[in-house]
Write a protein that holds these residues in place. Sequence first.
Motif, PDB file in Angstrom:
ATOM      1  N   LEU A 239      33.763  28.093  51.315  1.00  0.00           N
ATOM      2  CA  LEU A 239      32.614  27.585  50.567  1.00  0.00           C
ATOM      3  C   LEU A 239      31.455  28.579  50.624  1.00  0.00           C
ATOM      4  CD1 LEU A 239      31.402  25.233  48.973  1.00  0.00           C
ATOM      5  CD2 LEU A 239      30.676  24.225  51.145  1.00  0.00           C
ATOM      6  N   GLU A 240      31.223  29.165  51.801  1.00  0.00           N
ATOM      7  CA  GLU A 240      30.149  30.150  51.951  1.00  0.00           C
ATOM      8  C   GLU A 240      30.437  31.410  51.129  1.00  0.00           C
ATOM      9  OE1 GLU A 240      27.250  29.946  53.284  1.00  0.00           O
ATOM     10  OE2 GLU A 240      27.505  27.954  54.165  1.00  0.00           O
ATOM     11  N   VAL A 241      31.697  31.813  51.090  1.00  0.00           N
ATOM     12  CA  VAL A 241      32.080  32.980  50.280  1.00  0.00           C
ATOM     13  C   VAL A 241      31.760  32.720  48.810  1.00  0.00           C
ATOM     14  CG1 VAL A 241      34.038  34.329  49.430  1.00  0.00           C
ATOM     15  CG2 VAL A 241      33.842  33.817  51.876  1.00  0.00           C
ATOM     16  N   ALA A 242      32.078  31.506  48.350  1.00  0.00           N
ATOM     17  CA  ALA A 242      31.832  31.161  46.951  1.00  0.00           C
ATOM     18  C   ALA A 242      30.342  31.134  46.628  1.00  0.00           C
ATOM     19  CB  ALA A 242      32.462  29.803  46.639  1.00  0.00           C
ATOM     20  N   ARG A 243      29.523  30.758  47.618  1.00  0.00           N
ATOM     21  CA  ARG A 243      28.086  30.626  47.401  1.00  0.00           C
ATOM     22  C   ARG A 243      27.326  31.937  47.559  1.00  0.00           C
ATOM     23  NH1 ARG A 243      26.917  25.395  51.287  1.00  0.00           N
ATOM     24  NH2 ARG A 243      27.520  23.730  49.834  1.00  0.00           N
ATOM     25  N   LEU A 244      27.930  32.900  48.206  1.00  0.00           N
ATOM     26  CA  LEU A 244      27.179  34.047  48.702  1.00  0.00           C
ATOM     27  C   LEU A 244      26.517  34.875  47.606  1.00  0.00           C
ATOM     28  CD1 LEU A 244      26.345  35.417  51.309  1.00  0.00           C
ATOM     29  CD2 LEU A 244      28.373  36.868  51.134  1.00  0.00           C
ATOM     30  N   GLY A 245      27.218  35.127  46.522  1.00  0.00           N
ATOM     31  CA  GLY A 245      26.643  35.956  45.465  1.00  0.00           C
ATOM     32  C   GLY A 245      26.701  37.426  45.824  1.00  0.00           C
ATOM     33  N   VAL A 246      25.705  38.203  45.381  1.00  0.00           N
ATOM     34  CA  VAL A 246      25.700  39.657  45.553  1.00  0.00           C
ATOM     35  C   VAL A 246      24.801  40.050  46.721  1.00  0.00           C
ATOM     36  CG1 VAL A 246      25.183  41.865  44.459  1.00  0.00           C
ATOM     37  CG2 VAL A 246      26.098  39.962  43.092  1.00  0.00           C
ATOM     38  N   LEU A 247      25.329  40.911  47.594  1.00  0.00           N
ATOM     39  CA  LEU A 247      24.548  41.449  48.707  1.00  0.00           C
ATOM     40  C   LEU A 247      24.236  42.917  48.454  1.00  0.00           C
ATOM     41  CD1 LEU A 247      26.361  40.052  51.888  1.00  0.00           C
ATOM     42  CD2 LEU A 247      24.315  39.158  50.763  1.00  0.00           C
ATOM     43  N   SER A 248      23.112  43.367  48.978  1.00  0.00           N
ATOM     44  CA  SER A 248      22.778  44.780  48.884  1.00  0.00           C
ATOM     45  C   SER A 248      23.677  45.572  49.828  1.00  0.00           C
ATOM     46  CB  SER A 248      21.315  45.003  49.265  1.00  0.00           C
ATOM     47  OG  SER A 248      21.131  44.757  50.651  1.00  0.00           O
ATOM     48  N   THR A 249      23.802  46.854  49.579  1.00  0.00           N
ATOM     49  CA  THR A 249      24.605  47.700  50.473  1.00  0.00           C
ATOM     50  C   THR A 249      24.014  47.716  51.872  1.00  0.00           C
ATOM     51  OG1 THR A 249      23.344  49.615  49.685  1.00  0.00           O
ATOM     52  CG2 THR A 249      25.460  49.176  48.630  1.00  0.00           C
ATOM     53  N   GLN A 250      22.681  47.636  51.970  1.00  0.00           N
ATOM     54  CA  GLN A 250      22.034  47.626  53.287  1.00  0.00           C
ATOM     55  C   GLN A 250      22.411  46.366  54.059  1.00  0.00           C
ATOM     56  OE1 GLN A 250      19.685  50.020  54.855  1.00  0.00           O
ATOM     57  NE2 GLN A 250      20.593  48.758  56.449  1.00  0.00           N
TER      58      GLN A 250
ATOM     59  N   ALA B  16      29.292  35.600  58.197  1.00  0.00           N
ATOM     60  CA  ALA B  16      30.750  35.471  58.302  1.00  0.00           C
ATOM     61  C   ALA B  16      31.395  35.653  56.930  1.00  0.00           C
ATOM     62  CB  ALA B  16      31.107  34.099  58.883  1.00  0.00           C
ATOM     63  N   ALA B  17      30.783  35.061  55.914  1.00  0.00           N
ATOM     64  CA  ALA B  17      31.300  35.200  54.559  1.00  0.00           C
ATOM     65  C   ALA B  17      31.240  36.654  54.097  1.00  0.00           C
ATOM     66  CB  ALA B  17      30.512  34.301  53.607  1.00  0.00           C
ATOM     67  N   ALA B  18      30.167  37.343  54.454  1.00  0.00           N
ATOM     68  CA  ALA B  18      30.022  38.749  54.070  1.00  0.00           C
ATOM     69  C   ALA B  18      31.117  39.604  54.693  1.00  0.00           C
ATOM     70  CB  ALA B  18      28.644  39.265  54.498  1.00  0.00           C
ATOM     71  N   VAL B  19      31.471  39.311  55.950  1.00  0.00           N
ATOM     72  CA  VAL B  19      32.552  40.049  56.605  1.00  0.00           C
ATOM     73  C   VAL B  19      33.877  39.789  55.900  1.00  0.00           C
ATOM     74  CG1 VAL B  19      33.899  40.273  58.735  1.00  0.00           C
ATOM     75  CG2 VAL B  19      31.403  40.124  58.848  1.00  0.00           C
ATOM     76  N   ILE B  20      34.143  38.537  55.551  1.00  0.00           N
ATOM     77  CA  ILE B  20      35.377  38.179  54.859  1.00  0.00           C
ATOM     78  C   ILE B  20      35.502  38.935  53.540  1.00  0.00           C
ATOM     79  CG2 ILE B  20      36.510  36.299  53.591  1.00  0.00           C
ATOM     80  CD1 ILE B  20      36.990  36.187  56.569  1.00  0.00           C
ATOM     81  N   ILE B  21      34.408  38.989  52.793  1.00  0.00           N
ATOM     82  CA  ILE B  21      34.419  39.692  51.503  1.00  0.00           C
ATOM     83  C   ILE B  21      34.673  41.182  51.709  1.00  0.00           C
ATOM     84  CG2 ILE B  21      32.978  40.364  49.544  1.00  0.00           C
ATOM     85  CD1 ILE B  21      31.584  37.621  49.857  1.00  0.00           C
ATOM     86  N   ALA B  22      34.018  41.766  52.728  1.00  0.00           N
ATOM     87  CA  ALA B  22      34.160  43.190  52.981  1.00  0.00           C
ATOM     88  C   ALA B  22      35.573  43.549  53.442  1.00  0.00           C
ATOM     89  CB  ALA B  22      33.135  43.632  54.024  1.00  0.00           C
ATOM     90  N   LEU B  23      36.221  42.625  54.148  1.00  0.00           N
ATOM     91  CA  LEU B  23      37.571  42.890  54.647  1.00  0.00           C
ATOM     92  C   LEU B  23      38.593  42.949  53.524  1.00  0.00           C
ATOM     93  CD1 LEU B  23      37.712  40.629  57.843  1.00  0.00           C
ATOM     94  CD2 LEU B  23      37.651  43.126  57.769  1.00  0.00           C
ATOM     95  N   GLY B  24      38.354  42.183  52.479  1.00  0.00           N
ATOM     96  CA  GLY B  24      39.340  42.107  51.403  1.00  0.00           C
ATOM     97  C   GLY B  24      40.322  40.978  51.643  1.00  0.00           C
ATOM     98  N   ALA B  25      41.014  40.568  50.594  1.00  0.00           N
ATOM     99  CA  ALA B  25      41.862  39.378  50.638  1.00  0.00           C
ATOM    100  C   ALA B  25      42.976  39.472  51.678  1.00  0.00           C
ATOM    101  CB  ALA B  25      42.467  39.122  49.252  1.00  0.00           C
TER     102      ALA B  25
END
Length: 351
Positions: free
Chosen positions: A59-70, A30-39
Amino acid sequence: MAETAVAAAPPAAPPTRNQKTVELSTAQKAAAVIIALGAEKASLLYKFMEDEEVEQLTLEVARLGVLSTQQTEDVLNEFYQLCLTNKAVTEGGLEYARAVLEKAYGEQAAAELLGKVTKSLKNREFAFMDKADIKSLFSALRSERPQTIALVLSYVDADKAAGVVAQLDEKKQIQVVESIAKLDSVSPAAIKIVEAEMHNRFSNIMTDTNIKVGGIDYVADVMNNLDRTSEKNIFDGLADQDLADEIRKRMFVFEDIITMDDRSVQRFVRDCDPRDLVLALKAANAEVANKLFANMSTRMAQSIKDDLEITSNVRMKDVEEAQQRIVGIIRGLEEKGEIIILKGGKDDIIA
């Protein structure tokens, strides 16, 4: 996460093959989707969430860190599929959605998507019960009709439902269990009536689609969480013996240890408290006792036999609780895939 609130974002850049893949939790996805969507788009999505959901997601967005493109591409693809599935379910019903998804993704993928979406839809109804304890649920339901209690309990975890059923009078216990077992799908209109009867404490219905609740598998799970006295009362009182037999086939009780393979018995015995084994065997039949002793070390078996001889004046309640703890260990190991439980004699084991 409100899966239907927004459309999926465009696919991410092509994946980097050398990046290590780490399995993400639902909250991390869910956090990854939020980041990908943009603010900007994320802020629109937040409008459909409760304050606690926004807080958890942030909180999950803050914790997520860096994800690979895959990983990003996989998460967005899954989110997009769930959005399509949810739209198909809401607009056309489960069977329509199943037909569309099977053509698009195949039978297995369609079943998985439908499972996720219908669970999400189901969880949105009666969401307040996630925070309600057994005592509160019982107080709210004790005076309701068995059919109403059955419907409401079909939306809570099996152990919580068992806690409510155990406090009902014997006649109502049987009626509620029968009602849960015979539930299949419930119309939104019926659920709205129940919501009104429960004084508007439940969430509003979000779909016109019948939602699968209850059923024999679910009631077997409830029965596995009941104390032995309540379990016996319900089985003795069920008028429909075919239904009772079917429920028994799908649940596991202490005496069913005799149906387990030796390797599985040896595995769960290692996790059992020896004191629980002594208490459980005080009321066990010879067949169960022999099965357990045959799968212990000679030293352990002799120690338990010695303790059995000197253990006296044991309350039946303590024996039943010990047996339930052992059953809980067995069921937990089965869920992890570490042992096998044969249900209804229909499973074949390949060594």
